[in-house]
Motif scaffolding. Structure first.
Motif, PDB file in Angstrom:
ATOM      1  N   VAL A 168       0.536  -0.940  -0.032  1.00 41.31           N
ATOM      2  CA  VAL A 168       0.310   0.114  -0.118  1.00 41.31           C
ATOM      3  C   VAL A 168       0.870   1.530   0.120  1.00 41.31           C
ATOM      4  N   GLU A 169       0.979   1.920  -1.136  1.00 42.10           N
ATOM      5  CA  GLU A 169       1.544   3.332  -1.031  1.00 42.10           C
ATOM      6  C   GLU A 169       0.452   4.724  -0.570  1.00 42.10           C
ATOM      7  N   ASP A 170       2.276   5.200  -0.076  1.00 39.58           N
ATOM      8  CA  ASP A 170       1.024   6.106   1.161  1.00 39.58           C
ATOM      9  C   ASP A 170      -0.273   5.935   2.124  1.00 39.58           C
ATOM     10  N   ALA A 171       0.549   5.016   2.516  1.00 41.97           N
ATOM     11  CA  ALA A 171      -0.795   4.537   3.913  1.00 41.97           C
ATOM     12  C   ALA A 171      -1.311   5.043   4.307  1.00 41.97           C
ATOM     13  N   HIS A 172      -2.712   5.292   4.827  1.00 36.59           N
ATOM     14  CA  HIS A 172      -3.342   6.025   5.415  1.00 36.59           C
ATOM     15  C   HIS A 172      -3.334   4.890   7.037  1.00 36.59           C
ATOM     16  N   LEU A 173      -2.959   5.235   8.127  1.00 35.57           N
ATOM     17  CA  LEU A 173      -2.430   4.632   9.001  1.00 35.57           C
ATOM     18  C   LEU A 173      -4.219   4.574  10.103  1.00 35.57           C
ATOM     19  N   TRP A 174      -3.547   3.762  10.519  1.00 36.00           N
ATOM     20  CA  TRP A 174      -5.168   3.236  11.752  1.00 36.00           C
ATOM     21  C   TRP A 174      -4.515   4.345  12.832  1.00 36.00           C
ATOM     22  N   ASP A 175      -4.632   5.167  13.539  1.00 34.77           N
ATOM     23  CA  ASP A 175      -4.054   5.958  14.928  1.00 34.77           C
ATOM     24  C   ASP A 175      -4.221   5.702  16.082  1.00 34.77           C
ATOM     25  N   GLY A 176      -5.305   4.813  16.449  1.00 36.03           N
ATOM     26  CA  GLY A 176      -5.836   5.093  18.047  1.00 36.03           C
ATOM     27  C   GLY A 176      -6.958   6.094  17.600  1.00 36.03           C
ATOM     28  N   MET A 177      -7.260   6.509  18.631  1.00 37.92           N
ATOM     29  CA  MET A 177      -8.197   7.641  18.939  1.00 37.92           C
ATOM     30  C   MET A 177      -8.093   8.432  18.433  1.00 37.92           C
ATOM     31  N   ALA A 178      -7.264   9.355  17.851  1.00 41.31           N
ATOM     32  CA  ALA A 178      -6.606  11.043  16.988  1.00 41.31           C
ATOM     33  C   ALA A 178      -7.162  10.202  15.468  1.00 41.31           C
ATOM     34  N   ASP A 179      -6.921   9.321  15.366  1.00 38.85           N
ATOM     35  CA  ASP A 179      -7.479   9.080  13.531  1.00 38.85           C
ATOM     36  C   ASP A 179      -7.365   7.390  13.503  1.00 38.85           C
ATOM     37  N   PRO A 180      -9.349   7.194  13.685  1.00 41.17           N
ATOM     38  CA  PRO A 180      -9.310   5.175  14.149  1.00 41.17           C
ATOM     39  C   PRO A 180      -9.702   4.941  11.925  1.00 41.17           C
TER      40      PRO A 180
END
Length: 882
Positions: free
Chosen positions: A271-283
């Motif tokens: 996955v290029e430029d992967a949008h991460l699951w970042d906990g409560m900040a950005d699930p």
């Protein structure tokens, strides 16, 4: 050319419209069930007494509060602790389209065992009360016709020789409810499908292998099954789709599936430029779509589920790391039951629980002490909560005189661990697999150890190492963990096994200030544990105290808490959490902390506080109606939303005309007013705790208002406290008492206004073992008052209007003989009693005496000092009247 053809084939597969067969048929089986728990097998010759029920369902109702029974669903007369066999029967007519499908019965959980028949044909059984399981119903199902489904469940408490003797949990401080307490459904698939028999899981195991420079590598293992009579070639296609519906990565692989058999492929999605699951900040969630297609491109089966790209790690120095960044994890333990429903809760119930926890500021949940359902996992995924999952290996792993776990119990533990992993591994919220809880008692608490007293305690390490190896084999991407009770703990004299070494991550259940020691002991203990294994990340997996919402104290330091009895005031629970969090917040090496517990829950080993068969350590009551004071302590500290909360709001009938007003507030400045008069304002309160000491109350109704001044406006909290006129005329202090007793004709408060000394009890009891014979104090009609005392060198500073008073002091010598204890008493510096020897004057111990002295107050405070001459000073009761 081969590469080009492969690309063309892949494009064709992705463009081919899915056939109707690709969409699974899912039919919920919720209504129309009948239930009976009579003995016997229901057949043509045996008629049981059936009652109409809906699934989810449990027959148990356990745990109730003593006060105000009419306000609760659970009452003494409604309690049902039956543990044994229950029968469920359902007649249903599946759609005729199932004629061309493969049919499966799915049970999201059945406690503790389940045996299933369809139209008289036995489909199979499942042993374990928390995991999802599926049974092949194809041969027995009659599409378009009435079908009879029969299920036998059994939640018998495991003992030697019982039907559940080798099924975890064998013990635990929670009640194991019986029944089909999670949903049941009928599912139709193609004969070729993503494996429906992969230990109740999805047949897919996806893990984020790494994230480098914005590119993520996601490994996807797919198990496919062919239930047809001849071998098939198939293509397995995996796609990752972003929230906007765009496919960001694709892979495909050919697989050969034997007749009536399964196969497995592993693919990597880049996955290029992967949008991460970042906990409560950005699930942020992608959709992982897996399709099994024929070689001609017909999609035979499709499974889509949310997936989050992320990396997680626990570091022994830095704590928890999410996507390489430190994140302080603070949260709660969670049991799944609630009043009136037991374990048969709805998704709406679980969502309510989740929102209550989220409002408090929780960012992690320890799912205790067993596998929880998919609803709580899905909520954690969507909102960015970090989860600890665990199996029900709790306290005990042998029965009778067994020195090791039986082969059957080992097999069941491994089965439940595989199910836990394969059913939950695709949830980005899940960080760790817990393999055990508190199996390190050794012989420190014999009730949890089944081996005979003259034999060594069973060694849990072989079982733990076996489970740890299994977890690593099933899911190498996640760390293992376990929670301990006893290593290095104060008061443990028996040898206990060191179990923390059996897992990657350490977790300590520690109750300093509750079951043992003082709250301040926690800091040094944690530092000691960290130094003992500096390379193993350490967490605190349980801490807390009981809190009864109808039991109160004027001062949580006034007396000894009764950990196994009734005196468990709400204010003491708050005190323990305040002190514990002060320590935990100062330990950066802790990778997580979980308090015990989010909600009160059912158990059958407790008669404590204001409840029967309820563990009252929750910060919210069993019925979810009351958020205790400690809940707001954490909300003020963990949630940035404006919070102002006055403590002691349920202690409405006050004993004293002066009281500490304690407010949890995260406002920059907080003001307090009483009866319209501003008492003062505070800023920068430590730990968000603002305290106005000894605020004057008037006879009658007192309106207390705390006003938090936030940048976006003020927030207020208001309580009303009552003060009887007699409480103004006479101040009566029960020295050494945490909770004041009821005395006919007089209102006592619990011990307060003191400085120094320590509380004591005539009938002290630790709560363990048989209670010693009760000692009786003679010479007074106020027996409960004289059973406690304060001793040492100490003083009482009681705020009073200026004037003349009479002070009646009650003394009891609990054990010393004449000449062993002598002390003076002074009032505002003037000695009023000289060299008092209580045992000598009373004629021996356990005989009450009273001394009356006149005093004058000129500066608004009466100071009574108790000064030792020989041994410690002592007093049991103080009564001050105008």
């Amino acid at each position: 050319m081969k590469v080009r053809l492969g690309a063309i084939l892949l494009a064709a597969l992705l463009a081919t419209p899915a056939s109707a067969q690709a969409d699974r048929q899912v039919v919920p089986l919720a209504d129309g069930w009948e239930f009976s728990r009579e003995e016997g097998v229901p057949d043509a010759a045996t008629t049981l007494q059936w009652q109409q029920v809906a699934v989810p369902h449990t027959w148990n109702q356990v745990g109730y509060y003593l006060p105000d029974p009419e306000s609760h669903i659970n009452r003494e007369e409604s309690v049902d602790k039956y543990q044994g066999t229950g029968w469920y029967r359902l007649t249903f007519t599946p759609d005729s389209t199932f004629e061309n499908r493969h049919a499966w019965l799915q049970f999201d959980a059945a406690s503790r065992t389940a045996e299933v028949w369809l139209n008289g044909q036995r489909l199979g059984e499942h042993r374990g009360g928390f995991s999802r399981f599926r049974l092949d119903a194809t041969a027995a199902l009659r599409p378009g016709q009435p079908n009879t489904l029969l299920v036998k469940v059994d939640n018998t408490q495991p003992e030697v020789g019982t039907s559940t003797a080798d099924i975890l949990p064998l013990a635990g401080d929670f009640f194991v409810h019986g029944g089909l307490y999670r949903p049941v459904s009928l599912i139709g698939t193609s004969a070729v499908h993503v494996d429906m028999l992969d230990a109740g899981g999805s047949g897919i195991l996806a893990t984020t292998r790494e994230v480098t420079g914005g590119t993520a590598q996601v490994d996807v293992r797919v198990r496919a099954r062919n239930d047809g009579s001849r071998a098939r070639n198939a293509n397995v296609v995996a796609r990752l789709v972003d929230a906007g519906g765009r496919t960001v990565a694709t892979a495909q692989q050919r697989i050969r599936l034997p007749a009536d058999g399964a196969g497995e492929v592993t693919q990597t999605l880049a996955v290029e430029d992967a949008h991460l699951w970042d906990g409560m900040a950005d699930p942020y969630l992608h959709q992982l779509v897996v399709e099994v297609a024929s070689t001609s491109g017909e999609v035979l089966d499709r499974v889509a589920q949310p997936f989050g790209i992320r990396t997680m790690q626990a570091d022994p120095v830095s704590g928890f790391l999410l996507n390489g960044k430190p994140l302080r994890l603070h949260g709660v333990g969670y049991h799944q039951d609630r009043e009136g429903k037991g374990w048969a809760v709805t998704p709406a119930d679980i969502e309510q629980d989740f929102e209550i926890m989220r409002e408090m500021g929780v960012n992690t949940i320890r799912l205790t002490h067993y596998q929880h359902g998919q609803v709580i996992h899905d909520l954690a995924d969507r909102h960015g909560m970090i989860l600890w999952d665990e199996i029900p290996l709790v306290s005990r792993w042998t029965l009778g005189t067994d020195a090791v776990a039986t082969p059957e119990l080992l097999a069941n533990a491994r089965q439940q661990l595989r199910e836990l992993i394969l059913q939950n591994a695709n949830h980005p919220s899940v960080f760790t697999w817990g393999i055990a809880n508190e199996v390190d008692f050794g012989k420190s608490i014999p009730a949890f150890i089944s081996t005979a007293k003259d034999m060594p305690a069973p060694d849990p390490l072989p079982l733990l190492r076996n489970l740890n190896e299994l977890a690593k084999a099933e899911d190498p991407s996640r760390a293992t963990s376990l929670a301990t009770c006893c290593e290095g703990r104060l008061g443990v004299t028996a040898e206990v096994p060191t179990t923390a070494v059996a897992a990657d991550l350490g977790g300590a259940n520690r109750y300093f200030g509750w079951y043992y020691g003082e709250p301040g002991d926690l800091s040094g203990h944690l530092d000691q544990m960290h130094a003992l294994r500096p390379d193993q990340p350490l967490s605190v997996t349980e801490y807390g105290a009981g809190g009864a919402t109808t039991i109160h104290t004027d001062n949580p330091l006034g007396g000894r808490v009764d950990q196994r009895g009734r005196n468990q005031p709400e204010e003491y629970e708050s005190y323990i959490h305040e002190r514990a969090w002060e320590t935990l917040a100062s330990k950066p090496y802790l990778w997580a902390t979980w308090l015990w517990n989010s909600f009160d829950f059912a158990t059958t080993v407790r008669r404590e506080g204001d409840a029967i068969d309820i563990n009252t350590k929750g910060l919210v009551t069993y019925d979810r109606q009351i958020r205790k004071d400690a809940y707001y302590f954490y909300k003020a500290n963990w949630n940035s939303a404006p919070t102002v909360h006055i403590n002691g709001r349920r202690y409405t009938d006050r004993a004293y005309p002066a009281a500490d007003v304690r407010v949890y507030s995260n406002a920059p400045t907080t003001e307090l007013s009483v009866n319209g008069r501003v008492v003062g304002a505070m800023s920068g309160c430590p730990q968000m705790i603002c305290v106005w000491p000894k605020v004057t109350l008037a006879a009658g109704t007192n309106r207390i208002v705390a006003r938090g001044l936030f940048p976006d406006g003020a927030q207020e909290d208001t309580v009303e406290w009552q003060l009887a006129p007699d409480a103004v005329r006479a101040i009566r202090i029960d020295s050494g008492a945490l909770v004041a007793p009821e005395v006919t004709g007089k209102r006592y408060g619990s011990d307060d206004f003191f400085e120094g000394g320590k509380p004591g009890e005539v009938n002290a009891y630790s709560g363990y073992g048989p209670r010693p014979e009760m000692k009786v104090v003679t010479g007074t009609s106020e027996g409960a008052v004289v059973e406690t005392y304060r001793e040492g060198q100490f003083a009482y500073k009681v705020p009073l209007p200026n004037g003349r008073y009479t002070v009646d002091l009650t003394f009891v010598e609990p054990s010393s003989g004449a000449g062993e204890r002598q002390f003076d008493v002074t009032a505002n510096g003037a000695r009023v009693i000289a060299a008092l020897d209580v045992a000598d004057v009373a004629g021996g111990p356990l005989k009450a005496i009273t001394r009356s002295v006149p005093v004058g107050v000129t500066n608004g405070v009466l100071e009574l000092a108790f000064v030792p001459v020989r041994g410690d000073a002592i007093v049991s009761g103080i009564e001050i009247t105008q």
